[in-house]
Design a protein around this motif. Structure first.
Motif, PDB file in Angstrom:
ATOM      1  N   ILE A   5      68.154  62.080   2.087  1.00  0.00           N
ATOM      2  CA  ILE A   5      67.253  61.288   1.256  1.00  0.00           C
ATOM      3  C   ILE A   5      68.249  60.272   0.459  1.00  0.00           C
ATOM      4  CG2 ILE A   5      65.259  61.197  -0.386  1.00  0.00           C
ATOM      5  CD1 ILE A   5      65.019  64.209   0.608  1.00  0.00           C
ATOM      6  N   THR A   6      68.249  58.824   0.832  1.00  0.00           N
ATOM      7  CA  THR A   6      68.872  57.917  -0.127  1.00  0.00           C
ATOM      8  C   THR A   6      67.793  57.758  -1.381  1.00  0.00           C
ATOM      9  OG1 THR A   6      67.986  56.186   0.836  1.00  0.00           O
ATOM     10  CG2 THR A   6      69.847  57.037   2.084  1.00  0.00           C
ATOM     11  N   GLY A   7      68.652  57.559  -2.349  1.00  0.00           N
ATOM     12  CA  GLY A   7      67.719  57.506  -3.697  1.00  0.00           C
ATOM     13  C   GLY A   7      67.344  58.976  -4.019  1.00  0.00           C
ATOM     14  N   ALA A  14      63.219  62.283  -6.031  1.00  0.00           N
ATOM     15  CA  ALA A  14      63.468  63.883  -6.442  1.00  0.00           C
ATOM     16  C   ALA A  14      62.161  64.552  -6.114  1.00  0.00           C
ATOM     17  CB  ALA A  14      63.761  63.722  -7.842  1.00  0.00           C
ATOM     18  N   HIS A  15      61.120  63.913  -6.162  1.00  0.00           N
ATOM     19  CA  HIS A  15      59.634  64.345  -5.758  1.00  0.00           C
ATOM     20  C   HIS A  15      59.901  64.496  -4.207  1.00  0.00           C
ATOM     21  CE1 HIS A  15      58.124  63.470  -9.518  1.00  0.00           C
ATOM     22  NE2 HIS A  15      57.194  64.232  -9.463  1.00  0.00           N
ATOM     23  N   VAL A  16      60.440  63.623  -3.204  1.00  0.00           N
ATOM     24  CA  VAL A  16      60.414  63.919  -1.931  1.00  0.00           C
ATOM     25  C   VAL A  16      61.326  64.929  -1.601  1.00  0.00           C
ATOM     26  CG1 VAL A  16      61.118  62.842   0.085  1.00  0.00           C
ATOM     27  CG2 VAL A  16      59.675  61.465  -1.151  1.00  0.00           C
ATOM     28  N   ALA A  17      62.526  65.034  -2.139  1.00  0.00           N
ATOM     29  CA  ALA A  17      63.329  66.381  -1.970  1.00  0.00           C
ATOM     30  C   ALA A  17      62.871  67.521  -2.495  1.00  0.00           C
ATOM     31  CB  ALA A  17      64.770  65.959  -2.896  1.00  0.00           C
ATOM     32  N   ARG A  18      62.143  67.547  -3.389  1.00  0.00           N
ATOM     33  CA  ARG A  18      61.544  68.884  -3.803  1.00  0.00           C
ATOM     34  C   ARG A  18      60.376  69.414  -2.871  1.00  0.00           C
ATOM     35  NH1 ARG A  18      58.729  70.816  -9.693  1.00  0.00           N
ATOM     36  NH2 ARG A  18      56.891  71.607  -8.606  1.00  0.00           N
ATOM     37  N   ALA A  19      59.434  68.598  -2.489  1.00  0.00           N
ATOM     38  CA  ALA A  19      58.623  68.791  -1.524  1.00  0.00           C
ATOM     39  C   ALA A  19      59.117  69.264  -0.154  1.00  0.00           C
ATOM     40  CB  ALA A  19      57.589  67.348  -1.286  1.00  0.00           C
ATOM     41  N   MET A  20      60.081  68.312   0.352  1.00  0.00           N
ATOM     42  CA  MET A  20      60.803  68.941   1.490  1.00  0.00           C
ATOM     43  C   MET A  20      61.521  70.057   1.566  1.00  0.00           C
ATOM     44  SD  MET A  20      61.642  64.967   3.136  1.00  0.00           S
ATOM     45  CE  MET A  20      62.395  65.733   4.840  1.00  0.00           C
ATOM     46  N   ALA A  21      62.401  70.436   0.373  1.00  0.00           N
ATOM     47  CA  ALA A  21      63.087  71.545   0.267  1.00  0.00           C
ATOM     48  C   ALA A  21      62.046  72.728   0.117  1.00  0.00           C
ATOM     49  CB  ALA A  21      64.178  71.241  -1.023  1.00  0.00           C
ATOM     50  N   ARG A  26      66.111  71.272   5.407  1.00  0.00           N
ATOM     51  CA  ARG A  26      67.267  71.090   4.921  1.00  0.00           C
ATOM     52  C   ARG A  26      67.283  69.835   4.335  1.00  0.00           C
ATOM     53  NH1 ARG A  26      68.543  74.196   9.195  1.00  0.00           N
ATOM     54  NH2 ARG A  26      69.324  72.329  10.416  1.00  0.00           N
ATOM     55  N   VAL A  27      67.771  69.342   3.144  1.00  0.00           N
ATOM     56  CA  VAL A  27      68.171  68.042   2.917  1.00  0.00           C
ATOM     57  C   VAL A  27      69.279  67.936   1.845  1.00  0.00           C
ATOM     58  CG1 VAL A  27      65.471  67.532   2.586  1.00  0.00           C
ATOM     59  CG2 VAL A  27      66.655  68.470   0.603  1.00  0.00           C
ATOM     60  N   VAL A  28      69.932  66.662   1.881  1.00  0.00           N
ATOM     61  CA  VAL A  28      71.102  66.208   1.252  1.00  0.00           C
ATOM     62  C   VAL A  28      70.561  64.602   0.438  1.00  0.00           C
ATOM     63  CG1 VAL A  28      72.002  65.257   3.362  1.00  0.00           C
ATOM     64  CG2 VAL A  28      73.343  65.874   1.229  1.00  0.00           C
ATOM     65  N   ALA A  29      70.981  64.480  -0.666  1.00  0.00           N
ATOM     66  CA  ALA A  29      70.415  63.553  -1.312  1.00  0.00           C
ATOM     67  C   ALA A  29      71.839  62.359  -1.557  1.00  0.00           C
ATOM     68  CB  ALA A  29      70.037  63.793  -2.596  1.00  0.00           C
ATOM     69  N   LEU A  30      71.632  61.326  -1.569  1.00  0.00           N
ATOM     70  CA  LEU A  30      72.591  60.198  -1.610  1.00  0.00           C
ATOM     71  C   LEU A  30      71.969  59.416  -2.907  1.00  0.00           C
ATOM     72  CD1 LEU A  30      75.022  58.860  -0.932  1.00  0.00           C
ATOM     73  CD2 LEU A  30      73.638  57.178   0.380  1.00  0.00           C
ATOM     74  N   ASP A  31      72.864  59.063  -3.899  1.00  0.00           N
ATOM     75  CA  ASP A  31      72.323  58.344  -4.954  1.00  0.00           C
ATOM     76  C   ASP A  31      73.388  57.625  -5.789  1.00  0.00           C
ATOM     77  OD1 ASP A  31      71.024  57.477  -7.784  1.00  0.00           O
ATOM     78  OD2 ASP A  31      69.100  58.587  -6.465  1.00  0.00           O
ATOM     79  N   ALA A 226      54.892  62.185  -2.137  1.00  0.00           N
ATOM     80  CA  ALA A 226      56.212  63.223  -1.550  1.00  0.00           C
ATOM     81  C   ALA A 226      55.713  64.015  -0.327  1.00  0.00           C
ATOM     82  CB  ALA A 226      56.608  64.104  -2.564  1.00  0.00           C
ATOM     83  N   GLU A 227      54.329  64.488  -0.358  1.00  0.00           N
ATOM     84  CA  GLU A 227      53.788  64.990   0.711  1.00  0.00           C
ATOM     85  C   GLU A 227      53.384  64.107   1.771  1.00  0.00           C
ATOM     86  OE1 GLU A 227      50.367  66.864  -0.808  1.00  0.00           O
ATOM     87  OE2 GLU A 227      51.561  68.241  -2.261  1.00  0.00           O
ATOM     88  N   ALA A 228      53.480  62.963   1.658  1.00  0.00           N
ATOM     89  CA  ALA A 228      53.299  61.975   2.676  1.00  0.00           C
ATOM     90  C   ALA A 228      54.499  61.864   3.350  1.00  0.00           C
ATOM     91  CB  ALA A 228      52.509  60.677   2.243  1.00  0.00           C
ATOM     92  N   HIS A 229      55.518  61.896   2.577  1.00  0.00           N
ATOM     93  CA  HIS A 229      56.865  61.666   3.426  1.00  0.00           C
ATOM     94  C   HIS A 229      57.255  62.905   4.138  1.00  0.00           C
ATOM     95  CE1 HIS A 229      57.657  58.536   0.214  1.00  0.00           C
ATOM     96  NE2 HIS A 229      58.793  58.237   1.045  1.00  0.00           N
TER      97      HIS A 229
END
Length: 328
Positions: A5-7, A14-21, A26-31, A226-229
């Protein structure tokens, strides 16, 4: 699947990361942390500090984390700034996307979700905006998002990448106070900021061809977004997208600026009347999504209303700015 997840430390990211996690992905963030806050990320989600313009870093991250899909949110997104600095916006938004897509293609990644915007439509002059409504952006920010969509689809065709472009409408709210928007660029925090400084909210133009004369917009809760993602990522992971898919992310309901300010007054207890100033260049009278394709293609429908957006955003504002808030 492992999703980059970039950004990912930003307000939406962060909402997308939380929803997916939370859903077991499995997620990794780049920012680059120019606007991101590391503390927003859920425990256990790795954060890599860097830019999507850094091709060498991207290739390393994709390999080290065995990334199999990308959700690209990192972008500059202030309309006025894009007007003042168009080359910067094209370099950051389109250049960064091009660099990322090169790395994705080189790594053999076949799933890509792109954060686009209703700004691609400009001022279409229709009751409901469908994904087939002609795109005619009216500012450089919107242009970079439309160019980004073209680039995503072209890369998808060239390299066999299945893609989803999500066209966000107006995002508000917070899933938790600590995830709230800390910037003062969107209308809800802008009104909060005015009230906190003991100033009346501002309305830019009340002579539009709308029921109360103020602009009408489609507001979407960031948790719904986030749920749409998540729905888009899972559709891609299941092989449910052959080629490209573009969907609006909105509620399909219009709310005027004056109506929104009334709700904010009810939630905050500060009901002072807004002051009316002149129109801002480029503001469309009405921009409301048709949400039918998202429901049909992703099985996703927004569940939260405008009052919930304002109430959750206010809790976040109080967490970050409570010491400055005046008691009505």
């Amino acid at each position: 699947m492992t999703w980059l997840i970039t950004g990912g430390a930003g307000y939406i990211g962060a909402h997308v990361a939380r929803a997916m996690a939370d859903a077991g992905e499995r997620v990794v963030a780049l920012d680059d942390l120019s606007a991101g806050v590391p503390a927003r990320l859920p425990a256990g989600v790795p954060l890599v500090r860097g830019s999507s313009l850094d091709g060498e870093l991207l290739r390393r991250v994709l390999a080290e984390h065995a990334v199999t899909g990308v959700v690209h949110l990192a972008a500059r997104k202030q309309v006025a700034e894009s007007v003042a600095r168009p080359a910067y916006y094209y370099r950051e938004n389109v250049g960064g996307l091009a660099t990322l897509l090169d790395a994705v293609a080189e790594a053999g990644i076949e799933r890509f979700v792109f954060s686009s915007s209703a700004a691609v439509y400009g001022d279409p002059g229709v009751e409901l905006i469908t994904e087939d409504t002609p795109c005619a952006p009216v500012n450089p920010y919107g242009e970079t998002k439309l160019a980004g969509e073209w680039l995503v689809r072209a890369a998808g065709r060239a390299h066999g990448i299945a893609t989803v472009c999500l066209r966000y409408f107006n995002v508000a709210g917070a899933a938790a106070p600590g995830l709230a928007d800390t910037g003062v660029f969107n209308i809800v925090p802008m009104v909060f900021d005015r009230l906190t400084r003991d100033e009346a909210p501002r309305i830019f133009g009340d002579d539009y061809p709308t029921p109360d004369g103020t602009c009408v917009r489609d507001y979407i809760h960031v948790a719904d977004l986030a749920e749409a993602h998540l729905a888009a990522a899972r559709r891609l992971a299941a092989g449910g997208v052959a080629g490209d898919l573009t969907v609006n992310v909105g509620r399909g309901e219009g709310v005027s600026v004056r109506e929104l300010i009334t709700v904010i007054g009810e939630v905050t207890g500060d009901r002072r009347p807004p002051v009316v100033e002149g129109r801002r260049p480029g503001d469309a009278p009405r921009a409301v999504a048709s949400a039918a394709r998202a429901a049909a293609e992703l099985g996703w429908t927004a569940r939260r209303g405008v009052r919930e957006m304002v109430e959750s955003a206010w809790r976040g504002w109080l967490l970050h700015h409570g010491d400055r808030v005046r008691t009505p």
